[in-house]
Scaffold this motif. Sequence first.
Motif, PDB file in Angstrom:
ATOM      1  N   GLY A  45      34.334 -33.659  39.963  1.00 43.08           N
ATOM      2  CA  GLY A  45      35.568 -33.335  39.828  1.00 43.08           C
ATOM      3  C   GLY A  45      35.387 -32.203  41.243  1.00 43.08           C
ATOM      4  N   LYS A  46      34.641 -31.072  41.018  1.00 38.59           N
ATOM      5  CA  LYS A  46      34.462 -30.048  42.343  1.00 38.59           C
ATOM      6  C   LYS A  46      34.380 -30.915  43.554  1.00 38.59           C
ATOM      7  CE  LYS A  46      31.535 -26.273  43.688  1.00 38.59           C
ATOM      8  NZ  LYS A  46      30.430 -25.640  43.224  1.00 38.59           N
ATOM      9  N   GLY A  47      33.413 -31.913  43.671  1.00 38.74           N
ATOM     10  CA  GLY A  47      33.126 -32.507  44.916  1.00 38.74           C
ATOM     11  C   GLY A  47      34.411 -33.143  45.413  1.00 38.74           C
ATOM     12  N   ILE A  48      35.238 -33.853  44.327  1.00 37.58           N
ATOM     13  CA  ILE A  48      36.488 -34.548  44.996  1.00 37.58           C
ATOM     14  C   ILE A  48      37.378 -33.562  45.581  1.00 37.58           C
ATOM     15  CG2 ILE A  48      38.516 -35.810  44.253  1.00 37.58           C
ATOM     16  CD1 ILE A  48      36.591 -37.319  42.230  1.00 37.58           C
ATOM     17  N   CYS A  49      37.550 -32.304  44.819  1.00 36.99           N
ATOM     18  CA  CYS A  49      38.428 -31.332  45.237  1.00 36.99           C
ATOM     19  C   CYS A  49      38.025 -30.639  46.550  1.00 36.99           C
ATOM     20  CB  CYS A  49      38.544 -30.000  44.292  1.00 36.99           C
ATOM     21  SG  CYS A  49      39.411 -30.666  42.785  1.00 36.99           S
ATOM     22  N   LEU A  50      37.001 -30.553  46.754  1.00 44.54           N
ATOM     23  CA  LEU A  50      36.280 -29.965  48.229  1.00 44.54           C
ATOM     24  C   LEU A  50      36.464 -31.115  49.226  1.00 44.54           C
ATOM     25  CD1 LEU A  50      32.971 -28.432  46.971  1.00 44.54           C
ATOM     26  CD2 LEU A  50      34.853 -27.290  47.911  1.00 44.54           C
ATOM     27  N   GLN A  51      36.090 -32.438  48.766  1.00 45.26           N
ATOM     28  CA  GLN A  51      36.438 -33.537  49.568  1.00 45.26           C
ATOM     29  C   GLN A  51      37.839 -33.745  50.209  1.00 45.26           C
ATOM     30  OE1 GLN A  51      35.584 -37.278  47.900  1.00 45.26           O
ATOM     31  NE2 GLN A  51      35.579 -38.621  50.021  1.00 45.26           N
ATOM     32  N   MET A  52      38.794 -33.468  49.334  1.00 46.59           N
ATOM     33  CA  MET A  52      39.981 -33.588  49.877  1.00 46.59           C
ATOM     34  C   MET A  52      40.848 -32.440  50.496  1.00 46.59           C
ATOM     35  SD  MET A  52      40.729 -36.440  48.653  1.00 46.59           S
ATOM     36  CE  MET A  52      42.485 -36.463  49.093  1.00 46.59           C
ATOM     37  N   GLN A  53      39.913 -31.306  50.480  1.00 41.97           N
ATOM     38  CA  GLN A  53      40.431 -30.190  51.262  1.00 41.97           C
ATOM     39  C   GLN A  53      39.438 -30.267  52.698  1.00 41.97           C
ATOM     40  OE1 GLN A  53      41.366 -26.629  48.846  1.00 41.97           O
ATOM     41  NE2 GLN A  53      40.177 -27.634  47.315  1.00 41.97           N
ATOM     42  N   ASN A  54      38.874 -31.242  53.028  1.00 40.16           N
ATOM     43  CA  ASN A  54      38.063 -31.489  54.289  1.00 40.16           C
ATOM     44  C   ASN A  54      37.083 -30.666  54.247  1.00 40.16           C
ATOM     45  OD1 ASN A  54      39.656 -33.535  55.234  1.00 40.16           O
ATOM     46  ND2 ASN A  54      41.398 -31.766  55.748  1.00 40.16           N
ATOM     47  N   MET A  55      36.294 -30.405  53.246  1.00 42.06           N
ATOM     48  CA  MET A  55      35.033 -29.568  53.109  1.00 42.06           C
ATOM     49  C   MET A  55      33.893 -30.600  52.669  1.00 42.06           C
ATOM     50  SD  MET A  55      36.195 -25.889  51.509  1.00 42.06           S
ATOM     51  CE  MET A  55      37.426 -26.262  50.331  1.00 42.06           C
ATOM     52  N   GLY A  56      33.430 -31.387  53.543  1.00 38.80           N
ATOM     53  CA  GLY A  56      32.666 -32.442  53.354  1.00 38.80           C
ATOM     54  C   GLY A  56      31.288 -32.297  52.876  1.00 38.80           C
ATOM     55  N   ARG A  57      30.678 -30.926  53.596  1.00 42.81           N
ATOM     56  CA  ARG A  57      29.286 -30.644  53.384  1.00 42.81           C
ATOM     57  C   ARG A  57      29.297 -29.991  52.001  1.00 42.81           C
ATOM     58  NH1 ARG A  57      25.307 -32.671  53.397  1.00 42.81           N
ATOM     59  NH2 ARG A  57      25.864 -33.306  55.370  1.00 42.81           N
ATOM     60  N   LEU A  58      30.048 -29.246  51.512  1.00 39.15           N
ATOM     61  CA  LEU A  58      30.177 -28.668  50.308  1.00 39.15           C
ATOM     62  C   LEU A  58      30.258 -29.700  49.055  1.00 39.15           C
ATOM     63  CD1 LEU A  58      32.154 -25.173  50.891  1.00 39.15           C
ATOM     64  CD2 LEU A  58      29.481 -25.624  50.541  1.00 39.15           C
ATOM     65  N   ALA A  59      31.118 -30.665  49.490  1.00 38.27           N
ATOM     66  CA  ALA A  59      31.590 -31.897  48.644  1.00 38.27           C
ATOM     67  C   ALA A  59      30.112 -32.735  48.212  1.00 38.27           C
ATOM     68  CB  ALA A  59      32.740 -32.626  49.105  1.00 38.27           C
ATOM     69  N   PHE A  60      29.507 -32.838  49.411  1.00 38.75           N
ATOM     70  CA  PHE A  60      28.302 -33.569  49.307  1.00 38.75           C
ATOM     71  C   PHE A  60      27.317 -32.846  48.474  1.00 38.75           C
ATOM     72  CE2 PHE A  60      24.361 -35.108  50.534  1.00 38.75           C
ATOM     73  CZ  PHE A  60      24.560 -36.499  50.633  1.00 38.75           C
ATOM     74  N   ASP A  61      27.402 -31.728  48.580  1.00 36.18           N
ATOM     75  CA  ASP A  61      26.210 -30.718  47.726  1.00 36.18           C
ATOM     76  C   ASP A  61      26.643 -30.935  46.376  1.00 36.18           C
ATOM     77  OD1 ASP A  61      24.895 -30.378  49.955  1.00 36.18           O
ATOM     78  OD2 ASP A  61      25.788 -28.032  50.171  1.00 36.18           O
ATOM     79  N   SER A  62      28.060 -30.837  46.023  1.00 35.05           N
ATOM     80  CA  SER A  62      28.419 -31.007  44.525  1.00 35.05           C
ATOM     81  C   SER A  62      28.181 -32.299  44.139  1.00 35.05           C
ATOM     82  CB  SER A  62      29.914 -30.577  44.584  1.00 35.05           C
ATOM     83  OG  SER A  62      30.194 -30.644  43.364  1.00 35.05           O
ATOM     84  N   PHE A  63      28.489 -33.313  44.780  1.00 33.92           N
ATOM     85  CA  PHE A  63      27.971 -34.759  44.375  1.00 33.92           C
ATOM     86  C   PHE A  63      26.393 -34.915  44.263  1.00 33.92           C
ATOM     87  CE2 PHE A  63      31.935 -36.083  46.721  1.00 33.92           C
ATOM     88  CZ  PHE A  63      32.881 -36.180  45.629  1.00 33.92           C
ATOM     89  N   ALA A  64      25.668 -34.211  44.960  1.00 31.43           N
ATOM     90  CA  ALA A  64      24.295 -34.264  44.782  1.00 31.43           C
ATOM     91  C   ALA A  64      23.749 -33.693  43.579  1.00 31.43           C
ATOM     92  CB  ALA A  64      23.478 -33.550  46.315  1.00 31.43           C
ATOM     93  N   GLU A  65      24.382 -32.608  43.244  1.00 30.90           N
ATOM     94  CA  GLU A  65      24.130 -31.838  41.929  1.00 30.90           C
ATOM     95  C   GLU A  65      24.248 -33.043  40.844  1.00 30.90           C
ATOM     96  OE1 GLU A  65      22.614 -29.263  41.276  1.00 30.90           O
ATOM     97  OE2 GLU A  65      22.307 -28.814  43.478  1.00 30.90           O
ATOM     98  N   ALA A  66      25.453 -33.666  40.946  1.00 31.38           N
ATOM     99  CA  ALA A  66      25.796 -34.674  39.818  1.00 31.38           C
ATOM    100  C   ALA A  66      24.615 -35.527  39.642  1.00 31.38           C
ATOM    101  CB  ALA A  66      27.100 -35.118  40.095  1.00 31.38           C
ATOM    102  N   ILE A  67      24.073 -36.107  40.905  1.00 30.29           N
ATOM    103  CA  ILE A  67      23.212 -37.214  40.923  1.00 30.29           C
ATOM    104  C   ILE A  67      21.990 -36.537  40.468  1.00 30.29           C
ATOM    105  CG2 ILE A  67      21.853 -38.769  42.457  1.00 30.29           C
ATOM    106  CD1 ILE A  67      24.383 -39.084  44.218  1.00 30.29           C
ATOM    107  N   LYS A  68      21.608 -35.389  40.571  1.00 29.58           N
ATOM    108  CA  LYS A  68      20.351 -34.892  40.041  1.00 29.58           C
ATOM    109  C   LYS A  68      20.440 -34.899  38.542  1.00 29.58           C
ATOM    110  CE  LYS A  68      18.996 -31.500  43.837  1.00 29.58           C
ATOM    111  NZ  LYS A  68      18.799 -30.129  44.307  1.00 29.58           N
TER     112      LYS A  68
END
Length: 743
Positions: free
Chosen positions: A87-110
Amino acid sequence: MAWTENDAGSVREKELIEDNGFLKGSQPSTGTSGSPVVSSPVQKGFEGKDALSYANILRSRNKFADALALYESVLEKDSGIVEAYIGKGICLQMQNMGRLAFDSFAEAIKLDPQNACALTHCGILYKDEGRLLEAAESYHKALKADLSYKPASECLAIVLTDLGTSLKLSGNTQEGIQKYYEALKVDPHYAPAYYNLGVVYSEMMQYDTALSCYEKAAIERPMYAEAYCNMGVIYKNRGDLESAIACYERCLAVSPNFEIAKNNMAIALTDLGTKVKLEGDISQGVAYYKKALYYNWHYADAMYNLGVAYGEMLKFEMAIVFYELAFNFNPHCAEACNNLGVIYKDRDNLDKAVECYQLALSIKPNFSQSLNNLGVVYTVQGKMDAAATMIEKAIIANPTYAEAYNNLGVLYRDAGNISMAISAYEQCLEIDPDSRNAGQNRLLAMNYINEGHDDKLFEAHRDWGRRFMRLYPQYTSWDNPKAPDRPIVIGYVSPDYFTHSVSYFIEAPLVYHDYANYKVVVYSAVVKPDAKTNRFREKVLKKGGIWRDIYGIDEKKVAIMVREDKVDILVELTGHTANNKLGMMACRPAPVQVTWIGYPNTTGLPTIDYRITDSFTDPPDTKQKHVEELIRLPECFLCYIPSPEAGPVAPTPALSNGFITFGSFNNLAKITPKVLQVWARILCAVPNSRLVVKCKPFCCDSVRQRFLTMLEQLGLEPLHVDLLPLILLNHDHMQAYSLMDIR
């Protein structure tokens, strides 16, 4: 014999779809970042459930900042919640903060290496950065984790299609095709993959396969305007204009403002207009041209073709309007300028015609038609040297331009060089054996150098007639009533019912015909009617005859008119001279057909039964051969009615001059070397006599000098000769006869 002026009747086509006629690229994605955003399912069995649920609700309502704060508060309390990282990654993605969003999704994948949602969102971020291979790999992992996860398959189809387009544009077409098929394997309903396959197969000219792909794209996405448009391009290029137009109509039904489709529709409708016009339906052709302008109001080719069509319909004012519009919207349209020149030339506005031809040549210096047509105008004006230069340039520009050789022959004939004229006509016939102008001009010219009893002259006419007959169907039966008390119907056909030499001989028969016992039908093919035409029409109608204007009507259709009029005896008055209707006579629309007045020899047509003459013109012991049977009228075979503009007979000029003036107003083709020898002997035998000769080419210095040189070689002093150029007005021409004592 008149010459043909050509107009440029072909449509210059251009496909308006990009890159060889086809739109490119994969279907644009949705969402702020250019790709779809997917949501994870709500997970259960952890603390902070209410805060997480509320964050998801805020996110679903696009309150991304507020949702982000809640997700972060949840993660501060428990950093092991996968759904919160997503959810955090999606919110960051929708606010055009792609790098932070990617890090959040990466944490989910870990925390959950098989989480299809997080893997899919990583793929989306890779795609947004243009890293298509990494995106595809991430989507593949998502599908491997969960084959039923539809967002991953949809995104993978998109990125594989984009990869295919990228490979194709870099020259790796086959690898690009492979990627498109991989996309369809992942998502069989992905329309842009079918569409792009259609594009690449179109470029490879595998049009059946391309059409199949476009059709599948349209089935999967019924609003796919580009697919319909490109299908139309294929059908149009195949010549299936009706199918092309149907595709463009489907395209514009779903996308009314699609400019490329509107322009292509205009092109297809213009082509269809030309097609149906050439098939004989000129009115329908005009309708299609006008419809083309509805889709593209500034399409110059539709305007140009409307000009051509209106010219063929003899609506010259409308033709001028559309030629001028075509030139206005396409200043490079030399054809429009050329065709304007043809109209002005036919209207005797020679200065304006020259201006139009010169404008066309300023656009296309080697435009053979305008070079030829400018030469035609100069020939009419008697500017022989300038005319020769233009026509020779036309031949250099287009060595297979048959009519240019014909026109060169006309020029040589007018200048009195008959042998060169015949040679030019024969060059035209080598290129175009069925050239009517050159074939008949050659026969006319041969009369000037071959004696009437020369078998070569007869054979040339007979051979022409046999070839010409093959171009027309012949009627072999007629349904004319056979009642003995029915008046015989006699038809007279000619283009010369105006101030023309033949008109002085046909006026008496038309005026004094026995209208009580014979039905008379006059078929007038006059190009430019004048006061004399109107006078003839009035007299025929007043006497009870029928007058039909047939100028511009196809000769086969005129033949049908003759049959419908039940004509028993059809008389043509032209022979192998300008604007004749021998094509109509070749059809044999009447059971008895006759030639009279206009030509001094046989027509060569087997469908003409009789030639009217007399014992002076064709003595009973003549050796001149004819395909027609000669009918010799008693005394003279024609009757001359002088022009009222001739005025009273003037006193002979010799009374005031003190010397005899001989004269001839004629074209140089008729003033043969044998005629010149006779003239020279006469003038040398009559002391102090003078010679006046009036002829159109005498405005050209070289022609004047050549003529005077020939007379001088025969012993006649040039000082005793007056050469006059063309006199335009008939009244002035008639008054010029008062210069001569003996003509």
